[in-house]
Design a protein around this motif. Sequence first.
Motif, PDB file in Angstrom:
ATOM      1  N   ALA A 294       0.820  -1.211   0.000  1.00  0.00           N
ATOM      2  CA  ALA A 294       0.000   0.000   0.000  1.00  0.00           C
ATOM      3  C   ALA A 294       0.855   1.262   0.000  1.00  0.00           C
ATOM      4  CB  ALA A 294      -0.929  -0.015   1.214  1.00  0.00           C
ATOM      5  N   GLU A 295       1.932   1.265   0.781  1.00  0.00           N
ATOM      6  CA  GLU A 295       2.775   2.453   0.865  1.00  0.00           C
ATOM      7  C   GLU A 295       3.472   2.732  -0.464  1.00  0.00           C
ATOM      8  OE1 GLU A 295       6.290   4.355   3.748  1.00  0.00           O
ATOM      9  OE2 GLU A 295       5.638   2.260   3.989  1.00  0.00           O
ATOM     10  N   GLU A 296       3.979   1.668  -1.100  1.00  0.00           N
ATOM     11  CA  GLU A 296       4.656   1.841  -2.387  1.00  0.00           C
ATOM     12  C   GLU A 296       3.660   2.250  -3.475  1.00  0.00           C
ATOM     13  OE1 GLU A 296       7.593  -0.540  -5.523  1.00  0.00           O
ATOM     14  OE2 GLU A 296       6.835  -1.557  -3.731  1.00  0.00           O
ATOM     15  N   ALA A 298       0.947   3.975  -3.107  1.00  0.00           N
ATOM     16  CA  ALA A 298       0.635   5.391  -2.897  1.00  0.00           C
ATOM     17  C   ALA A 298       1.785   6.278  -3.383  1.00  0.00           C
ATOM     18  CB  ALA A 298       0.345   5.648  -1.427  1.00  0.00           C
ATOM     19  N   PHE A 299       3.016   5.827  -3.157  1.00  0.00           N
ATOM     20  CA  PHE A 299       4.189   6.574  -3.606  1.00  0.00           C
ATOM     21  C   PHE A 299       4.197   6.690  -5.133  1.00  0.00           C
ATOM     22  CE2 PHE A 299       8.480   6.433  -5.320  1.00  0.00           C
ATOM     23  CZ  PHE A 299       9.072   7.542  -4.731  1.00  0.00           C
ATOM     24  N   LEU A 348      12.236   3.688   1.076  1.00  0.00           N
ATOM     25  CA  LEU A 348      11.236   2.635   0.893  1.00  0.00           C
ATOM     26  C   LEU A 348      11.782   1.558  -0.035  1.00  0.00           C
ATOM     27  CD1 LEU A 348       8.319   1.654   1.377  1.00  0.00           C
ATOM     28  CD2 LEU A 348       7.614   3.081  -0.565  1.00  0.00           C
TER      29      LEU A 348
END
Length: 518
Positions: A294-296, A298-299, A348
């Motif tokens: 999810a974090e990647e 969004a990035f 990340l």
Amino acid sequence: EADGERLKLGATAAAWLGEAADDLGLKGDARWQERAARLEQAAALQWSPPPGLHAELRPYQAEGCAWLARLAHAGFGACLADDMGLGKTVQTLALLLQRAPLGPALVVAPTSVCANWAAEAARFAPALQVAVYGETPADAAAGGRSAHAAAAGPGDVVVVSYALLLRDAEAFAARPWATLVLDEAQALKNAATQRVKAVAALDAGFRLALTGTPVENRLADLWSIMQLLNPGLLGSAQRFAERFANPIERQRDERVRARLKRLVAPFLLRRTKAQVLADLPPRTEIVERIEPGAEERAFLEAARRAALERVASLQPGDPKSAFNVLAELTRLRRAACDPRLAAPEVGLVGAKVQAFERLARELVEGRHQALVFSQFTDFLKLLAQRLDAAGLRYQYLDGSTPAPARAERVAAFQRGEGDLFLISLKAGGFGLNLTAADYVVIADPWWNPAAEDQAMGRAHRIGQQRPVTVYRLVTAGSIEERIVELHRDKRDLAEGLLAGQDGGAPLRADELLDLLRG
């Protein structure tokens, strides 16, 4: 060109006008009659392998050698465009052996494959005296370099990189060469470069271009190569664009495409693996879709939106638009490889390097060897860090690797010293024989599928006994997915000319922008 009652034709016109001249009532001058006579002699020429060739040629390779010999005899240049891995080098060495008594040969190649030419010559044509330019102590000084080129005689083959040819262009242009070989000739696709001008200035009795991809992105690639081989055959660059490139690439005019194909056919020979190698093991291609966290995710989406904002002010007709959009797309490609390439401060770690490590472990546990290709050397180094941490053995090759080390690392991998071989696109996407590998990993899909085909051809070629499996690592939801979708159109452009299928158009600025918009 009309001149009163006379018609001036380029020398290459004899190749396609031929017997039709008599039917049209055309009477040539002495030079025309001489060229016509050489054409007749060339057509009747019977070719046999020259003494000193230590290779058993396959039937299609012998046919290729005969074709080269006939064009050389007739005084025309040739483009041998066989698929990667079909033995263009051994066919060329056979020709060099045959033409050795006529004088020295010059082979111009990318730095990464110069050593390979010396090794292949020692293996298949040991009678040739091969020297790699720049590797002897005498070459260290300018005078020594000039002497090296000037001293070559019959039976000698000088192998030089494109970079050194450009540096010492005057020394190579100052003397005649019986045969000029331009390896990986797609390096000459931009006619405006100093590299192409240096090649054009060379004095050669016969010019041979070797490439598995005579058309990479645009038909102008083909014009540049043909202009070096047979000047004037396709007219000026502007005339070629008007008569052929624009109608084929923009209007997809089938009749014009067929006309161009007929025009270049006498000088371009292409055979694919499917046509001539029924015994070559199969190649399986797999797109490995990697789901980012999810974090990647969004990035990546934030990076895409930021890129759109930066290009929003560009004018559609501005010549810089395509360049700026392409720069933004390249940033997104790097981010899709690993967020650290685009924003190191974020720290990340991307899903792709983790997926790569899992795949590498599986391959090693299964006792396989694999080639790993990326266009970005800093991404290759991230992958190398994962292999180091996992304790996996590998070889590494990029543009900064010295020439002697390149050859040694290739030989070491072939001996089994390394389960994986990390290779940058520019350094090793062509000219290397790495049949020890039965897996190929394309770590990031490239704009040009021909470059990927070149990379796969390092393993899937003559000498390969096992099926080859190709993995493309694609980050889901990223620009990479859309690049893979584009590959069909790019391949169609080349195959439309070379294999008789419809041609696709190169990308315009608005199409590049559509990629950004997703």
